[in-house]
Design an enzyme around this catalytic site. Structure first.
Site, PDB file in Angstrom:
ATOM      1  N   GLU A 165      -0.558 -12.563   1.651  1.00 44.46           N
ATOM      2  CA  GLU A 165      -0.203 -12.509   0.228  1.00 44.46           C
ATOM      3  C   GLU A 165       0.457 -13.818  -0.185  1.00 44.46           C
ATOM      4  O   GLU A 165       1.571 -14.123   0.237  1.00 44.46           O
ATOM      5  CB  GLU A 165       0.761 -11.333   0.019  1.00 44.46           C
ATOM      6  N   HIS A 209      -1.335  -9.919  -3.874  1.00 44.00           N
ATOM      7  CA  HIS A 209      -1.165  -9.059  -2.692  1.00 44.00           C
ATOM      8  C   HIS A 209      -2.536  -8.751  -2.072  1.00 44.00           C
ATOM      9  O   HIS A 209      -2.993  -7.591  -2.063  1.00 44.00           O
ATOM     10  CB  HIS A 209      -0.477  -7.766  -3.159  1.00 44.00           C
TER      11      HIS A 209
HETATM   12  O1  LIG Z   1       3.389   0.340  -0.612  1.00 47.58           O
HETATM   13  P1  LIG Z   1       3.481  -0.890  -1.475  1.00 47.58           P
HETATM   14  O2  LIG Z   1       4.545  -0.805  -2.526  1.00 47.58           O
HETATM   15  O3  LIG Z   1       2.136  -1.253  -2.053  1.00 47.58           O
HETATM   16  O4  LIG Z   1       3.891  -2.074  -0.518  1.00 47.58           O
HETATM   17  C1  LIG Z   1       3.128  -2.400   0.575  1.00 47.58           C
HETATM   18  C2  LIG Z   1       3.766  -3.530   1.378  1.00 47.58           C
HETATM   19  O5  LIG Z   1       3.719  -4.715   0.610  1.00 47.58           O
HETATM   20  C3  LIG Z   1       4.110  -5.883   1.326  1.00 47.58           C
HETATM   21  O6  LIG Z   1       3.991  -6.981   0.488  1.00 47.58           O
HETATM   22  C4  LIG Z   1       5.545  -5.750   1.761  1.00 47.58           C
HETATM   23  O7  LIG Z   1       5.925  -6.881   2.521  1.00 47.58           O
HETATM   24  C5  LIG Z   1       5.727  -4.477   2.587  1.00 47.58           C
HETATM   25  O8  LIG Z   1       7.101  -4.310   2.911  1.00 47.58           O
HETATM   26  C6  LIG Z   1       5.210  -3.269   1.813  1.00 47.58           C
HETATM   27  O9  LIG Z   1       5.274  -2.129   2.645  1.00 47.58           O
END
Ligand SMILES: O=P(O)(O)OC[C@H]1O[C@@H](O)[C@H](O)[C@@H](O)[C@@H]1O
Length: 301
Positions: free
Chosen positions: A269, A164
């Site tokens: 990501e 991510h």
């Molecule tokens: O707030 P988190 O759980 O770290 O997620 C952040 C984002 O992560 C992304 O990978 C998703 O596609 C989004 O929908 C999400 O809002």
């Protein structure tokens, strides 16, 4: 010293140039900084929690065994919170490993149910071994993951994997992303599937899309007015999520600061998230991404 370990972090510097380095938080094995010649490549929120109380908002959190939230109650992964358990677990630092590249320095981290977040392994009770290898050269960072289902385990398990990565950029409105044209995309905000025909991705509002089955020969580039800021190469990671929270979503995230920070970040990501990978006892699955420097290269459909 090229590898320095403290209680909570590991810093790896390039032996020829110490201003090229990365820092990993043992919590989540999250890369929280990656600098080339002193320039930071990753976005890290000023309000990111680095004390293990919450997954890190920035850097490269690791998503396993589920991307997002599984909605089918029959699937055992549905019990886990959004993005799984790897980013909420403290990994073991395994030390240096042999680099693939001549000028590389590599380190490894491991995660197993015995040391993973106990509350979460109670919800998803499977045997697994994750080995993360991070290798630095003067101009690249390779992140390689190996997921195994030990031969001694009795059942197979299904999982997603995703790096991510939060990239640092100068201004989201001057930024575009290349080489995803012609691919299937699922818009997570509109809940719609279509084929993306735009020549490049640009940003004017909240953006949350999954590009699937993107051929591994396609590198993805983050470009600012003609200058390539970041290049992502992939192996065994066919899906790419592109995310920017924009104004309202940033305002709602307590760990996202400054609130204007969405202008200076974009998540690209690389993962395997459209379909689950099924791993039987004794099987292994490996994948990697390489963040590197490349000239601008448009790859036609
Ligand atoms: O707030 P988190 O759980 O770290 O997620 C952040 C984002 O992560 C992304 O990978 C998703 O596609 C989004 O929908 C999400 O809002």
């Amino acid at each position: 010293m090229t590898v320095q370990e403290t209680e909570t972090k590991v810093v790896v510097s390039h032996p020829k140039d110490h201003s090229t380095q990365f820092t990993v938080l043992k919590y989540g094995a999250t890369v929280i900084s990656y600098k080339t010649k002193g320039n930071e490549n990753l976005f890290l929120s000023e309000a990111a929690k680095l004390d293990g109380s919450k997954p890190v908002r920035g850097g490269i959190p690791l998503v396993f065994p589920v991307f997002g939230k599984e909605s089918d109650p029959v699937n055992p992964l549905s019990k886990l919170p959004q993005h799984g358990l790897a980013r909420n677990s403290t990994w073991e630092f395994l030390g240096e490993s042999s680099p693939k590249e001549k000028d590389g320095v590599a380190v490894q981290f491991g995660l197993y149910p015995e040391i993973a977040n106990e509350e979460l392994t109670k919800l998803w009770n499977y045997d697994f071994t994750l080995i993360l290898t991070l290798e630095l050269t003067e101009s690249s960072l390779r992140t390689n993951i190996e997921v195994s289902n030990p031969i001694s385990s009795k059942t197979d398990f299904k999982f997603h994997w995703l790096f991510h990565t939060y990239f640092k950029i100068d201004d989201i409105e001057d930024t575009f992303i290349t080489n995803l044209t012609g691919n299937n995309v699922y818009d997570q905000l509109l809940k719609e599937n279509y084929i993306d025909k735009l020549p490049v991705i640009q940003f004017q509002e909240e953006f949350d899309k999954i590009y699937s089955n993107v051929d591994s020969s396609r590198m993805v580039q983050i470009v600012d007015r003609g200058e390539v800021l970041h290049t992502v190469k992939r192996s065994q990671l066919p899906d790419l999520v592109v995310w920017n929270p924009w104004i309202e979503k940033s305002a709602g995230m307590a760990d996202f600061e400054p609130k204007t920070g969405f202008k200076n970040m974009v998540c690209v990501e690389a993962g395997h998230v459209k379909n689950y990978i099924d791993l039987k006892p004794g099987e292994k699955w490996t994948a990697e991404q390489i963040l590197c420097e490349e000239k601008l290269k448009y790859q036609a459909i």
